[in-house]
Write a protein that holds these residues in place. Structure first.
Motif, PDB file in Angstrom:
ATOM      1  N   VAL A  46     -26.607 -15.152 -42.711  1.00 10.51           N
ATOM      2  CA  VAL A  46     -26.826 -15.012 -44.153  1.00 10.51           C
ATOM      3  C   VAL A  46     -27.216 -13.586 -44.512  1.00 10.51           C
ATOM      4  CG1 VAL A  46     -28.272 -15.746 -46.075  1.00 10.51           C
ATOM      5  CG2 VAL A  46     -27.387 -17.437 -44.477  1.00 10.51           C
ATOM      6  N   GLN A  47     -28.116 -12.997 -43.719  1.00 16.16           N
ATOM      7  CA  GLN A  47     -28.577 -11.642 -44.042  1.00 16.16           C
ATOM      8  C   GLN A  47     -27.464 -10.622 -43.900  1.00 16.16           C
ATOM      9  OE1 GLN A  47     -33.390 -11.584 -43.224  1.00 16.16           O
ATOM     10  NE2 GLN A  47     -32.062 -10.410 -41.891  1.00 16.16           N
ATOM     11  N   SER A  51     -25.867  -9.272 -47.315  1.00 15.90           N
ATOM     12  CA  SER A  51     -26.180  -7.875 -47.634  1.00 15.90           C
ATOM     13  C   SER A  51     -24.909  -7.035 -47.690  1.00 15.90           C
ATOM     14  CB  SER A  51     -27.144  -7.308 -46.584  1.00 15.90           C
ATOM     15  OG  SER A  51     -28.359  -8.012 -46.602  1.00 15.90           O
ATOM     16  N   ALA A  52     -23.948  -7.327 -46.800  1.00 16.71           N
ATOM     17  CA  ALA A  52     -22.685  -6.584 -46.826  1.00 16.71           C
ATOM     18  C   ALA A  52     -21.931  -6.850 -48.122  1.00 16.71           C
ATOM     19  CB  ALA A  52     -21.833  -6.964 -45.621  1.00 16.71           C
ATOM     20  N   LEU A 112     -34.856 -12.928 -46.371  1.00 20.57           N
ATOM     21  CA  LEU A 112     -34.865 -14.301 -45.868  1.00 20.57           C
ATOM     22  C   LEU A 112     -35.686 -14.428 -44.583  1.00 20.57           C
ATOM     23  CD1 LEU A 112     -33.910 -17.188 -46.152  1.00 20.57           C
ATOM     24  CD2 LEU A 112     -31.792 -16.561 -44.958  1.00 20.57           C
ATOM     25  N   SER A 113     -35.573 -13.450 -43.682  1.00 17.26           N
ATOM     26  CA  SER A 113     -36.348 -13.531 -42.443  1.00 17.26           C
ATOM     27  C   SER A 113     -37.846 -13.449 -42.726  1.00 17.26           C
ATOM     28  CB  SER A 113     -35.931 -12.418 -41.486  1.00 17.26           C
ATOM     29  OG  SER A 113     -36.123 -11.146 -42.086  1.00 17.26           O
ATOM     30  N   VAL A 114     -38.243 -12.667 -43.758  1.00 11.12           N
ATOM     31  CA  VAL A 114     -39.655 -12.593 -44.147  1.00 11.12           C
ATOM     32  C   VAL A 114     -40.129 -13.953 -44.661  1.00 11.12           C
ATOM     33  CG1 VAL A 114     -41.317 -11.472 -45.674  1.00 11.12           C
ATOM     34  CG2 VAL A 114     -39.477 -10.150 -44.650  1.00 11.12           C
ATOM     35  N   VAL A 115     -39.312 -14.587 -45.478  1.00 11.29           N
ATOM     36  CA  VAL A 115     -39.684 -15.897 -46.025  1.00 11.29           C
ATOM     37  C   VAL A 115     -39.872 -16.918 -44.904  1.00 11.29           C
ATOM     38  CG1 VAL A 115     -38.905 -17.802 -47.469  1.00 11.29           C
ATOM     39  CG2 VAL A 115     -38.558 -15.443 -48.237  1.00 11.29           C
ATOM     40  N   VAL A 116     -38.934 -16.958 -43.965  1.00 10.21           N
ATOM     41  CA  VAL A 116     -39.040 -17.911 -42.855  1.00 10.21           C
ATOM     42  C   VAL A 116     -40.277 -17.622 -42.016  1.00 10.21           C
ATOM     43  CG1 VAL A 116     -37.928 -18.755 -40.753  1.00 10.21           C
ATOM     44  CG2 VAL A 116     -36.558 -18.327 -42.807  1.00 10.21           C
TER      45      VAL A 116
END
Length: 409
Positions: A46-47, A51-52, A112-116
């Protein structure tokens, strides 16, 4: 629950073997055996792709290069350790995201990785640590957006407005609130699941005790009669065969009755939803009980006081079993060959009194046997009491009081 105790509770109640779902401990799928790699891979996809795609329309930002893609992949890679070191992973993913944005790369689902990581750390009980990390992230965002942007790419960037700063703060607060709500719901689910398991264990223990008590009450009396009559038959079989035959006939009748009652109990256990094939015994069967005691050499006198009150089946069965056990104890543990049963009916209760004249022949008649425990359990289950002990004249008395309700008509 303290911040230190919550992770242990979460590990104990929230995860099954191998990190799988707790309510599916035997599930043998790859998703249950490898939840962290799969979820981290999903975040990475997803990231990177998000982002791309988002960077195509952000012409003022720095195009993604090897460093940008590396930063996008390092965050999900750290998520593999979020159960072992949740605070470190939350800080690490926040630092990587901060570095990604400070380098001027396009905005997108990089958060998203920060949220997880925040959700994992809060669920593990590290709320204060996550709050500190969130404050540091927001301070860094303000520092870059208001001051350091002049020396950081892209060159055409401008200062962040207070609306943007407020939006970032609102976003962080929303993430923290959602993580806390998820933790609370997870703990509530764990608590409810634990309470259900405890209630099931409690019901199983109560059912086990009920079965043991019922089988004891069913078998003890008949086996006592059989034991006494077997002794009589052995003593008289040579000299008085006719009396021995009578004793053997009594043994056969008592064993047949015991077998029938055991079958009734087992039938009720195998089909708990079905009505019993024969009614449970009650006080109306006292003459029959007295006849069985007479076969064992015990003369029983029955007297009732007051107007008889129809009892509900549970109270009627309990009264019958209490008297049955009292007579069994007299046969087994007393030299008395007579017993007196007094039943006192009251508008809202029934009092049972069983006396013998003693003396005790064994040490078992002390009020501590399994039968007396069963009597007390039956009475307590109905809100009543049972007292048992020796009288001053050497006899033994069992006194039971049961609250009852009249059957509805």
């Amino acid at each position: 629950m303290t911040d230190e105790a919550a992770p242990a509770a979460a590990r104990h109640h929230g995860a099954g073997p191998g990190g799988g779902l707790p309510w599916r401990p035997g599930r043998d799928s790859a998703a249950a055996r490898y939840p962290l790699p799969r979820s981290s891979l999903a975040v990475a996809v997803v990231q990177v792709l998000g982002s791309a795609a988002a960077g195509r329309d952000q012409h003022g930002r720095v195009h993604l290069d090897v460093l940008g893609y590396g930063l996008l992949l390092l965050g999900p890679a750290l998520l593999l350790l979020r159960r072992r070191a949740p605070v470190a992973v939350a800080a690490g993913t926040s630092a990587l995201t901060f570095g990604y944005l400070a380098a001027g790369y396009p905005y997108g689902p990089v958060f998203l990785s920060v949220v997880v990581a925040f959700f994992a750390a809060v669920a593990a009980g590290h709320r204060r640590a996550v709050l500190v990390v969130a404050v540091l992230v927001y301070a860094g965002h303000l520092l870059v957006g208001v001051w350091l942007y002049r020396w950081l790419p892209p060159s055409a960037d401008h200062a962040a407005s207070w609306t943007q700063a407020s939006g970032a703060a609102a976003w962080l607060l929303a993430v923290l609130a959602a993580a806390e709500l998820s933790r609370v719901r997870r703990e509530e689910f764990t608590r409810q699941r634990r309470e259900r398991a405890e209630a099931e264990r409690r019901r199983a223990d109560e059912e086990r005790l009920r079965i043991a008590r019922e089988l004891h009450d069913v078998l003890a009396h008949s086996i006592s009669v059989i034991n006494v009559q077997a002794g009589v038959a052995l003593a008289l079989i040579d000299e008085r065969p006719e009396q021995a035959r009578t004793a053997l006939t009594t043994i056969k009748a008592a064993s047949k009755e015991a077998l029938g009652e055991v079958r009734q109990v087992l039938g009720a256990l195998r089909a708990p939803g079905d009505a019993p094939r024969s009614p449970a015994p009650g006080l109306d069967r006292l003459p029959e009980l007295a006849g069985q005691a007479a076969d064992a050499g015990l003369v029983v006198d029955i007297a009732a006081e007051g107007t008889r009150v129809p009892l509900l089946p549970g109270a009627d069965l309990a009264a019958f079993r209490i008297i049955q056990e009292a007579l069994t104890n007299i046969v087994r543990h007393s030299a008395s060959r007579t017993a007196r049963i007094r039943i006192g009916y009251r508008p809202d209760s029934v009092e049972l009194c069983v006396d013998d004249d003693g003396p005790a022949t064994t040490s078992g008649q002390t009020g501590s046997g399994n039968g007396l425990v069963g009597m007390r359990e039956r009475a307590v289950a109905l809100g009543g009491t049972v007292e048992a002990g020796q009288r001053a004249d050497g006899g033994f008395r069992v006194l039971a009081w049961l609250p009852v309700r009249k059957e509805s008509t």
